[in-house]
Scaffold this motif. Structure first.
Motif, mmCIF file in Angstrom:
data_model
loop_
_atom_site.group_PDB
_atom_site.id
_atom_site.type_symbol
_atom_site.label_atom_id
_atom_site.label_comp_id
_atom_site.label_asym_id
_atom_site.label_seq_id
_atom_site.Cartn_x
_atom_site.Cartn_y
_atom_site.Cartn_z
ATOM 1 N N GLY A 116 -2.890 -21.378 -41.198
ATOM 2 C CA GLY A 116 -3.908 -22.404 -41.419
ATOM 3 C C GLY A 116 -3.830 -22.975 -42.823
ATOM 4 N N MET A 117 -3.587 -22.119 -43.813
ATOM 5 C CA MET A 117 -3.444 -22.594 -45.200
ATOM 6 C C MET A 117 -2.204 -23.464 -45.352
ATOM 7 S SD MET A 117 -5.902 -21.999 -47.249
ATOM 8 C CE MET A 117 -5.034 -22.616 -48.663
ATOM 9 N N GLU A 118 -1.120 -23.092 -44.685
ATOM 10 C CA GLU A 118 0.099 -23.911 -44.729
ATOM 11 C C GLU A 118 -0.173 -25.296 -44.156
ATOM 12 O OE1 GLU A 118 3.594 -22.114 -42.991
ATOM 13 O OE2 GLU A 118 3.161 -20.194 -43.979
ATOM 14 N N LEU A 119 -0.864 -25.345 -43.020
ATOM 15 C CA LEU A 119 -1.189 -26.631 -42.417
ATOM 16 C C LEU A 119 -2.130 -27.425 -43.311
ATOM 17 C CD1 LEU A 119 -1.595 -27.692 -38.898
ATOM 18 C CD2 LEU A 119 -3.554 -28.084 -40.352
ATOM 19 N N PHE A 120 -3.098 -26.755 -43.908
ATOM 20 C CA PHE A 120 -4.052 -27.404 -44.821
ATOM 21 C C PHE A 120 -3.298 -28.082 -45.972
ATOM 22 C CE2 PHE A 120 -7.169 -27.269 -48.329
ATOM 23 C CZ PHE A 120 -8.255 -27.898 -47.717
ATOM 24 N N ASP A 121 -2.346 -27.367 -46.553
ATOM 25 C CA ASP A 121 -1.551 -27.932 -47.650
ATOM 26 C C ASP A 121 -0.655 -29.065 -47.154
ATOM 27 O OD1 ASP A 121 -2.732 -26.164 -49.437
ATOM 28 O OD2 ASP A 121 -1.092 -24.706 -49.313
ATOM 29 N N ALA A 122 -0.057 -28.897 -45.980
ATOM 30 C CA ALA A 122 0.801 -29.942 -45.406
ATOM 31 C C ALA A 122 0.001 -31.211 -45.128
ATOM 32 C CB ALA A 122 1.467 -29.442 -44.124
ATOM 33 N N ALA A 123 -1.247 -31.054 -44.728
ATOM 34 C CA ALA A 123 -2.104 -32.222 -44.463
ATOM 35 C C ALA A 123 -2.304 -33.037 -45.735
ATOM 36 C CB ALA A 123 -3.449 -31.771 -43.899
ATOM 37 N N HIS A 124 -2.454 -32.360 -46.857
ATOM 38 C CA HIS A 124 -2.632 -33.078 -48.119
ATOM 39 C C HIS A 124 -1.373 -33.857 -48.503
ATOM 40 C CE1 HIS A 124 -6.120 -30.489 -48.336
ATOM 41 N NE2 HIS A 124 -6.594 -31.323 -49.241
ATOM 42 N N VAL A 125 -0.236 -33.258 -48.288
ATOM 43 C CA VAL A 125 1.030 -33.944 -48.574
ATOM 44 C C VAL A 125 1.168 -35.162 -47.664
ATOM 45 C CG1 VAL A 125 3.549 -33.714 -48.480
ATOM 46 C CG2 VAL A 125 2.159 -31.861 -49.440
ATOM 47 N N ALA A 126 0.856 -34.995 -46.390
ATOM 48 C CA ALA A 126 0.969 -36.095 -45.428
ATOM 49 C C ALA A 126 -0.024 -37.213 -45.726
ATOM 50 C CB ALA A 126 0.753 -35.575 -44.007
ATOM 51 N N ALA A 127 -1.189 -36.859 -46.251
ATOM 52 C CA ALA A 127 -2.240 -37.853 -46.488
ATOM 53 C C ALA A 127 -2.018 -38.669 -47.757
ATOM 54 C CB ALA A 127 -3.597 -37.161 -46.563
ATOM 55 N N GLU A 128 -1.262 -38.164 -48.694
ATOM 56 C CA GLU A 128 -1.120 -38.832 -49.997
ATOM 57 C C GLU A 128 -0.678 -40.292 -49.894
ATOM 58 O OE1 GLU A 128 -1.753 -39.212 -53.891
ATOM 59 O OE2 GLU A 128 -2.070 -37.322 -52.866
ATOM 60 N N PRO A 129 0.442 -40.601 -49.229
ATOM 61 C CA PRO A 129 0.850 -42.011 -49.161
ATOM 62 C C PRO A 129 -0.139 -42.867 -48.364
ATOM 63 C CG PRO A 129 2.316 -40.651 -47.818
ATOM 64 C CD PRO A 129 1.421 -39.715 -48.576
ATOM 65 N N LEU A 130 -0.771 -42.271 -47.363
ATOM 66 C CA LEU A 130 -1.739 -43.026 -46.567
ATOM 67 C C LEU A 130 -3.006 -43.310 -47.378
ATOM 68 C CD1 LEU A 130 -1.270 -41.160 -43.191
ATOM 69 C CD2 LEU A 130 -0.360 -43.381 -43.838
#
Length: 159
Positions: A116-130
Protein backbone atom coordinates in the motif's frame (compact mmCIF):
# COMPACT_ATOMS: atom_id res chain seq x y z
CA UNK A 1 -55.30 53.20 -2.47
CA UNK A 2 -51.89 51.59 -2.58
CA UNK A 3 -48.77 53.37 -1.62
CA UNK A 4 -45.97 53.41 -4.08
CA UNK A 5 -43.47 50.96 -2.65
CA UNK A 6 -40.04 51.01 -4.16
CA UNK A 7 -39.02 47.66 -5.60
CA UNK A 8 -36.89 45.58 -3.23
CA UNK A 9 -33.47 44.75 -4.54
CA UNK A 10 -33.15 41.06 -5.23
CA UNK A 11 -30.02 39.00 -4.99
CA UNK A 12 -28.53 37.75 -8.21
CA UNK A 13 -29.77 34.35 -9.24
CA UNK A 14 -27.35 31.46 -9.50
CA UNK A 15 -26.21 30.71 -13.02
CA UNK A 16 -23.05 28.68 -12.58
CA UNK A 17 -21.43 30.79 -15.31
CA UNK A 18 -18.28 32.91 -15.16
CA UNK A 19 -19.08 36.16 -13.40
CA UNK A 20 -21.99 34.70 -11.40
CA UNK A 21 -22.61 37.15 -8.55
CA UNK A 22 -25.22 35.09 -6.72
CA UNK A 23 -24.83 33.99 -3.12
CA UNK A 24 -24.19 30.49 -4.53
CA UNK A 25 -21.31 31.59 -6.79
CA UNK A 26 -18.44 30.58 -4.54
CA UNK A 27 -19.89 27.15 -3.80
CA UNK A 28 -20.63 26.52 -7.47
CA UNK A 29 -17.13 27.59 -8.46
CA UNK A 30 -15.52 25.40 -5.80
CA UNK A 31 -17.66 22.46 -6.97
CA UNK A 32 -16.55 23.00 -10.57
CA UNK A 33 -12.90 23.27 -9.50
CA UNK A 34 -13.30 20.07 -7.46
CA UNK A 35 -14.71 18.21 -10.45
CA UNK A 36 -11.78 19.32 -12.60
CA UNK A 37 -9.16 18.44 -10.00
CA UNK A 38 -10.84 15.12 -9.18
CA UNK A 39 -10.86 14.15 -12.85
CA UNK A 40 -7.14 14.84 -13.13
CA UNK A 41 -6.34 12.92 -9.96
CA UNK A 42 -8.56 10.01 -11.06
CA UNK A 43 -6.55 9.92 -14.30
CA UNK A 44 -3.35 9.55 -12.25
CA UNK A 45 -4.81 6.78 -10.09
CA UNK A 46 -6.54 4.76 -12.84
CA UNK A 47 -3.37 2.95 -14.07
CA UNK A 48 -2.64 1.98 -10.45
CA UNK A 49 -6.02 0.25 -10.14
CA UNK A 50 -7.55 2.49 -7.48
CA UNK A 51 -10.01 5.37 -7.32
CA UNK A 52 -10.04 8.60 -5.34
CA UNK A 53 -12.17 7.00 -2.61
CA UNK A 54 -9.44 4.38 -2.10
CA UNK A 55 -6.68 6.97 -2.14
CA UNK A 56 -8.53 9.06 0.47
CA UNK A 57 -8.38 6.11 2.87
CA UNK A 58 -4.68 5.57 2.16
CA UNK A 59 -4.02 9.24 2.92
CA UNK A 60 -5.68 8.90 6.33
CA UNK A 61 -3.71 5.74 7.09
CA UNK A 62 -0.41 7.33 6.12
CA UNK A 63 -1.21 10.46 8.15
CA UNK A 64 -2.60 8.79 11.28
CA UNK A 65 -1.45 5.17 11.24
CA UNK A 66 -3.82 2.29 11.98
CA UNK A 67 -7.37 3.63 12.16
CA UNK A 68 -10.70 2.02 13.03
CA UNK A 69 -13.28 1.99 10.23
CA UNK A 70 -15.63 4.36 12.09
CA UNK A 71 -12.88 6.99 12.16
CA UNK A 72 -11.97 6.32 8.53
CA UNK A 73 -15.58 6.97 7.57
CA UNK A 74 -15.58 10.28 9.46
CA UNK A 75 -12.21 11.35 8.03
CA UNK A 76 -13.22 10.64 4.43
CA UNK A 77 -16.84 11.80 4.58
CA UNK A 78 -18.10 8.30 3.91
CA UNK A 79 -20.80 6.25 5.58
CA UNK A 80 -20.34 2.94 7.39
CA UNK A 81 -21.33 0.77 4.41
CA UNK A 82 -19.28 2.81 1.95
CA UNK A 83 -16.10 2.68 4.01
CA UNK A 84 -16.53 -1.06 4.47
CA UNK A 85 -16.64 -1.53 0.68
CA UNK A 86 -13.56 0.65 0.18
CA UNK A 87 -11.59 -1.17 2.87
CA UNK A 88 -12.70 -4.52 1.41
CA UNK A 89 -11.40 -3.39 -2.01
CA UNK A 90 -8.08 -2.25 -0.56
CA UNK A 91 -7.72 -5.44 1.47
CA UNK A 92 -8.37 -7.63 -1.62
CA UNK A 93 -5.61 -5.72 -3.43
CA UNK A 94 -3.21 -6.29 -0.51
CA UNK A 95 -2.93 -2.55 0.18
CA UNK A 96 -4.34 -2.67 3.74
CA UNK A 97 -4.96 -5.23 6.48
CA UNK A 98 -7.44 -5.29 9.32
CA UNK A 99 -6.00 -6.01 12.75
CA UNK A 100 -7.62 -6.59 16.11
CA UNK A 101 -7.71 -3.65 18.50
CA UNK A 102 -6.41 -4.60 21.96
CA UNK A 103 -9.18 -4.49 24.52
CA UNK A 104 -12.08 -4.63 22.04
CA UNK A 105 -12.61 -7.86 20.12
CA UNK A 106 -15.37 -6.32 18.00
CA UNK A 107 -13.28 -3.51 16.55
CA UNK A 108 -10.65 -3.82 13.83
CA UNK A 109 -8.08 -1.20 12.92
CA UNK A 110 -7.13 -0.77 9.28
CA UNK A 111 -3.42 -0.53 8.57
CA UNK A 112 -1.58 0.22 5.33
CA UNK A 113 0.73 -2.56 4.07
CA UNK A 114 4.18 -2.12 2.51
CA UNK A 115 2.50 -2.74 -0.88
CA UNK A 116 0.00 0.00 0.00
CA UNK A 117 2.86 2.40 0.78
CA UNK A 118 4.51 1.57 -2.55
CA UNK A 119 1.27 2.34 -4.38
CA UNK A 120 0.80 5.53 -2.32
CA UNK A 121 4.25 6.74 -3.38
CA UNK A 122 3.69 5.67 -7.01
CA UNK A 123 0.45 7.67 -7.06
CA UNK A 124 2.37 10.82 -6.15
CA UNK A 125 4.86 10.25 -8.95
CA UNK A 126 2.03 9.63 -11.42
CA UNK A 127 0.12 12.71 -10.27
CA UNK A 128 3.00 15.20 -10.55
CA UNK A 129 2.81 15.96 -14.30
CA UNK A 130 -0.99 15.94 -14.19
CA UNK A 131 -1.04 18.35 -11.24
CA UNK A 132 1.27 20.66 -13.17
CA UNK A 133 -1.10 20.51 -16.14
CA UNK A 134 -4.01 21.36 -13.82
CA UNK A 135 -2.47 24.76 -12.96
CA UNK A 136 -0.75 25.40 -16.30
CA UNK A 137 -3.14 28.28 -17.11
CA UNK A 138 -2.11 30.16 -13.96
CA UNK A 139 0.66 32.73 -13.91
CA UNK A 140 3.87 32.79 -11.93
CA UNK A 141 3.18 32.43 -8.21
CA UNK A 142 -0.56 31.90 -8.73
CA UNK A 143 -0.59 28.14 -7.97
CA UNK A 144 1.03 28.85 -4.61
CA UNK A 145 -1.37 31.73 -3.95
CA UNK A 146 -4.35 29.53 -4.84
CA UNK A 147 -3.13 26.84 -2.43
CA UNK A 148 -2.68 29.43 0.31
CA UNK A 149 -6.18 30.84 -0.19
CA UNK A 150 -7.79 27.39 -0.35
CA UNK A 151 -5.97 26.28 2.81
CA UNK A 152 -7.16 29.37 4.65
CA UNK A 153 -10.69 28.79 3.36
CA UNK A 154 -10.78 25.06 4.12
CA UNK A 155 -9.05 25.35 7.50
CA UNK A 156 -10.14 28.68 9.00
CA UNK A 157 -8.23 29.87 12.03
CA UNK A 158 -10.09 29.12 15.24
CA UNK A 159 -10.93 32.10 17.34
Amino acid sequence: MTADVPPQPTASRATGRVGDASPFALGLLLRRAHWRAAAVMAEALRPLGIELRHFAVLIVLVDYGPTVQRDLAAATGSDKAGIMRVVDDLERKGLVVRKAVPGDRRVRAVEITPQGMELFDAAHVAAEPLAERLVAELGAGEPERLMDLLNRFAYPAEG
